[in-house]
Design a protein around this motif. Structure first.
Motif, short mmCIF file in Angstrom:
data_model
loop_
_atom_site.label_atom_id
_atom_site.label_comp_id
_atom_site.label_asym_id
_atom_site.label_seq_id
_atom_site.Cartn_x
_atom_site.Cartn_y
_atom_site.Cartn_z
N ARG A 91 0.84 -1.19 0.00
CA ARG A 91 0.00 0.00 0.00
C ARG A 91 0.88 1.25 0.00
N PRO A 92 0.51 2.27 -0.77
CA PRO A 92 1.32 3.49 -0.81
C PRO A 92 1.31 4.20 0.53
N LEU A 93 2.46 4.73 0.92
CA LEU A 93 2.59 5.45 2.17
C LEU A 93 2.25 6.91 1.97
N ARG A 94 1.53 7.46 2.91
CA ARG A 94 1.15 8.88 2.83
C ARG A 94 2.37 9.74 3.12
N HIS A 95 2.53 10.82 2.33
CA HIS A 95 3.61 11.76 2.59
C HIS A 95 3.39 12.44 3.93
N ARG A 96 4.46 12.63 4.65
CA ARG A 96 4.39 13.37 5.90
C ARG A 96 4.44 14.86 5.62
N LEU A 97 4.02 15.64 6.62
CA LEU A 97 3.92 17.09 6.43
C LEU A 97 5.28 17.70 6.09
N TYR A 98 6.34 17.27 6.77
CA TYR A 98 7.65 17.84 6.49
C TYR A 98 8.14 17.44 5.11
N GLU A 99 7.75 16.25 4.63
CA GLU A 99 8.13 15.84 3.29
C GLU A 99 7.45 16.71 2.24
N ASP A 100 6.18 17.03 2.45
CA ASP A 100 5.48 17.94 1.54
C ASP A 100 6.11 19.32 1.55
N ALA A 101 6.49 19.79 2.74
CA ALA A 101 7.08 21.13 2.85
C ALA A 101 8.42 21.20 2.13
N ILE A 102 9.26 20.18 2.33
CA ILE A 102 10.56 20.16 1.66
C ILE A 102 10.39 20.06 0.14
N ALA A 103 9.46 19.21 -0.29
CA ALA A 103 9.20 19.05 -1.73
C ALA A 103 8.73 20.37 -2.35
N MET A 104 7.87 21.08 -1.65
CA MET A 104 7.38 22.35 -2.18
C MET A 104 8.51 23.37 -2.26
N LEU A 105 9.37 23.40 -1.25
CA LEU A 105 10.49 24.33 -1.25
C LEU A 105 11.46 24.03 -2.39
N VAL A 106 11.86 22.76 -2.52
CA VAL A 106 12.82 22.38 -3.56
C VAL A 106 12.22 22.53 -4.96
N GLY A 107 10.97 22.09 -5.12
CA GLY A 107 10.33 22.17 -6.42
C GLY A 107 10.18 23.61 -6.92
N THR A 108 9.77 24.50 -6.03
CA THR A 108 9.59 25.90 -6.43
C THR A 108 10.92 26.60 -6.67
N LEU A 109 11.95 26.21 -5.93
CA LEU A 109 13.29 26.77 -6.19
C LEU A 109 13.79 26.36 -7.57
N PHE A 110 13.57 25.08 -7.93
CA PHE A 110 13.98 24.61 -9.26
C PHE A 110 13.26 25.38 -10.36
N VAL A 111 11.95 25.50 -10.23
CA VAL A 111 11.17 26.19 -11.25
C VAL A 111 11.57 27.66 -11.34
N SER A 112 11.78 28.30 -10.21
CA SER A 112 12.16 29.71 -10.19
C SER A 112 13.50 29.94 -10.90
N LEU A 113 14.46 29.06 -10.65
CA LEU A 113 15.75 29.20 -11.32
C LEU A 113 15.60 28.96 -12.82
N GLY A 114 14.80 27.98 -13.20
CA GLY A 114 14.54 27.75 -14.61
C GLY A 114 13.92 28.95 -15.29
N MET A 115 12.95 29.59 -14.63
CA MET A 115 12.29 30.76 -15.20
C MET A 115 13.24 31.96 -15.27
N THR A 116 14.14 32.06 -14.31
CA THR A 116 15.12 33.15 -14.32
C THR A 116 16.06 33.01 -15.52
N LEU A 117 16.48 31.78 -15.80
CA LEU A 117 17.35 31.55 -16.95
C LEU A 117 16.61 31.81 -18.26
N TYR A 118 15.35 31.39 -18.31
CA TYR A 118 14.55 31.64 -19.52
C TYR A 118 14.34 33.13 -19.74
#
Length: 214
Positions: free
Chosen positions: A16-43
């Motif tokens: 059965r799939p394990l539910r993401h924990r709150l801190y995992e969601d928070a870290i994922a959101m931070l890292v994901g948005t940093l990646f996208v922001s850097l990509g948009m800055t380069l574009y």
């Protein structure tokens, strides 16, 4: 079908799939948005486009002179209604948080890094990879970046339409509208960048390979 033994029951439970924990969601959101922001800055530095609301925001930036982060925030406002109706309040709130972080990081990234020279082809490839990976991280934690991303996730969840392929079609339509603003070379590079972003999603964001529960 009955489970014949305790060992069989344990094996079923382990799959059965394990539910993401709150801190995992928070870290994922931070890292994901940093990646996208850097990509948009380069574009933005190379004067390229992507698709979805980010591409529309870049196009409006080139036309108006206003910052990407301001336009990106405003363009996404109508799509929060769709997020609430189709995906629920929790998804809408996560999307609002992710859009706000991308806008915030996009405003500050030019002050954090200074690129003296940027080859357009390299910007296309690395910017597309960064943006695609950032979106992949967000998607796997049930978070989007507004606009077409919300619609793409909804169609994949309810009709089995792959989010990456659907978004690629929409992105090409947005890029077609850039012909009055960008040079032919930059339009071609933008098409390549859109393909890189969406193929990253199409190859990696497959429910049968990864199931994330938040």
């Amino acid at each position: 079908m009955a489970i014949s033994s305790p060992d069989a029951a344990a094996e079923v439970a382990d799959t059965r799939p394990l539910r993401h924990r709150l801190y995992e969601d928070a870290i994922a959101m931070l890292v994901g948005t940093l990646f996208v922001s850097l990509g948009m800055t380069l574009y933005s530095k190379a004067m390229l486009l992507v698709g979805s609301t980010a591409g529309l925001s870049l196009l409006l930036q080139y036309l108006s002179g206003y910052g990407f982060w301001v336009i990106f925030s405003v363009v996404n406002l109508p799509f929060y209604i769709l997020a609430v109706k189709r995906m629920g309040w929790r998804f809408a709130l996560r999307t609002f948080a992710a859009v706000s972080l991308v806008s915030l990081f996009s405003a500050f990234t030019p002050h954090w890094i200074d690129v003296a020279r940027l080859d357009p082809l390299y910007a296309t490839i690395i910017g597309g990879c960064l943006s695609g990976t950032g979106l992949l991280i967000l998607f796997r934690h049930r978070t989007g970046l507004g606009g077409i991303n919300i619609l793409a996730l909804y169609l994949q969840d309810h009709f089995g339409i792959r989010a990456g392929y659907f978004q690629l079609a929409v992105d090409l339509a947005i890029l077609s509208a850039s012909m009055l603003v960008l040079s032919p070379q930059n339009i071609a590079l933008s098409v390549l960048g859109a393909a890189i972003v969406n193929m990253t999603l199409a190859i990696n964001h497959r429910p049968e390979r990864y199931i994330g529960i938040t």
